[in-house]
Motif scaffolding. Structure first.
Motif, short mmCIF file in Angstrom:
data_model
loop_
_atom_site.label_atom_id
_atom_site.label_comp_id
_atom_site.label_asym_id
_atom_site.label_seq_id
_atom_site.Cartn_x
_atom_site.Cartn_y
_atom_site.Cartn_z
N ASP A 88 0.84 -1.21 0.00
CA ASP A 88 0.00 0.00 0.00
C ASP A 88 0.87 1.26 0.00
N ALA A 89 1.93 1.24 0.78
CA ALA A 89 2.83 2.40 0.83
C ALA A 89 3.50 2.59 -0.53
N ARG A 90 3.91 1.52 -1.16
CA ARG A 90 4.53 1.64 -2.49
C ARG A 90 3.52 2.19 -3.50
N TYR A 91 2.29 1.72 -3.41
CA TYR A 91 1.26 2.23 -4.30
C TYR A 91 1.04 3.73 -4.08
N ALA A 97 4.73 9.93 -6.87
CA ALA A 97 5.80 10.05 -7.86
C ALA A 97 5.22 10.38 -9.23
N THR A 98 4.07 9.81 -9.55
CA THR A 98 3.42 10.11 -10.83
C THR A 98 3.07 11.58 -10.91
N HIS A 111 10.21 1.46 -14.96
CA HIS A 111 11.63 1.50 -14.61
C HIS A 111 11.96 2.79 -13.85
N VAL A 112 11.31 3.87 -14.22
CA VAL A 112 11.52 5.14 -13.51
C VAL A 112 10.99 5.00 -12.08
N PHE A 113 9.84 4.34 -11.92
CA PHE A 113 9.30 4.13 -10.58
C PHE A 113 10.28 3.33 -9.71
N ASP A 114 10.92 2.34 -10.30
CA ASP A 114 11.89 1.55 -9.53
C ASP A 114 13.01 2.43 -9.00
N LYS A 125 10.27 12.27 -2.88
CA LYS A 125 10.41 13.61 -3.46
C LYS A 125 11.87 13.92 -3.76
N ASP A 126 12.76 13.57 -2.84
CA ASP A 126 14.19 13.80 -3.07
C ASP A 126 14.68 13.03 -4.31
N LYS A 127 14.25 11.80 -4.46
CA LYS A 127 14.66 10.99 -5.60
C LYS A 127 14.09 11.54 -6.91
#
Length: 190
Positions: A88-91, A97-98, A111-114, A125-127
């Motif tokens: 859930d946190a990753r989602y 991130a989107t 791949h960008v999400f990874d 946010k930093d990434k």
């Protein structure tokens, strides 16, 4: 030992649009005995692993008393809950991130999400910021390289390098163009 060939008949049903009738067309697919044995062996192996896992779980539960069973079940539920919370946190971080990548007008890719999705919103946010700066830097560098080539050199004197022979080889429309654009050169070569 010679391999035997077994035929398996598959049927395909096709419809004709005009008459609305069904026609069965058999298609044969052949397997060698070794191919069939491999398919069967793979299936038996999968089923055996699943059965062994179930037997192992049952024997573990049989050895436990009621309190241990309850504790074991509670631990399993806690592990499942922790796993679901991570998912859930990753989602949630993927959704954030989107939004952030959309603000930078970047395409959204798994791949960008990874790369950019992390455990917390701050880390994500930093990434994303790092990724945006990195990609923008690379794009600017490539743009500079592309634009840093030397410009073509123009003949400062115009068509001064043209000879009388070259003028004679020109077609009539090209001569008229030269006459319009540079009448002095045209008169010198004429």
């Amino acid at each position: 030992m010679p391999e035997e060939t077994l035929n398996v008949v598959e049927t395909e049903v096709t419809e004709q649009v005009d008459t609305q009738t069904e026609v069965e067309t058999p298609q044969e697919k052949t397997y060698t005995e070794s191919e069939l044995q491999k398919i069967i062996k793979d299936r038996i192996s999968r089923e055996k692993k699943a059965a062994e896992k179930a037997v192992e779980e049952a024997s573990r539960l049989a050895k436990m008393n009621e309190d241990e069973k309850a504790k074991y079940e509670m631990d399993k539920l806690k592990e499942e809950l922790a796993d679901l919370k991570r998912k859930d946190a990753r989602y949630s971080m993927s959704a954030e991130a989107t939004k952030m990548l959309t603000e930078y007008n970047f395409p959204i890719d798994e791949h960008v999400f990874d790369i950019v999705v992390k455990d917390t919103a701050e880390e994500t946010k930093d990434k994303v910021d790092w990724f945006a700066n990195y990609v923008t830097g690379i794009a600017e560098e490539m743009s500079k390289k592309t634009l840093s080539g030397t410009a073509p050199k123009m003949n400062v004197a115009g068509n001064q390098a043209m000879t009388k022979e070259q003028l004679n080889k020109l077609s009539y429309p090209d001569r008229m163009e030269l006459f319009k654009t540079n009448p002095t050169l045209y008169n010198q070569l004429k």
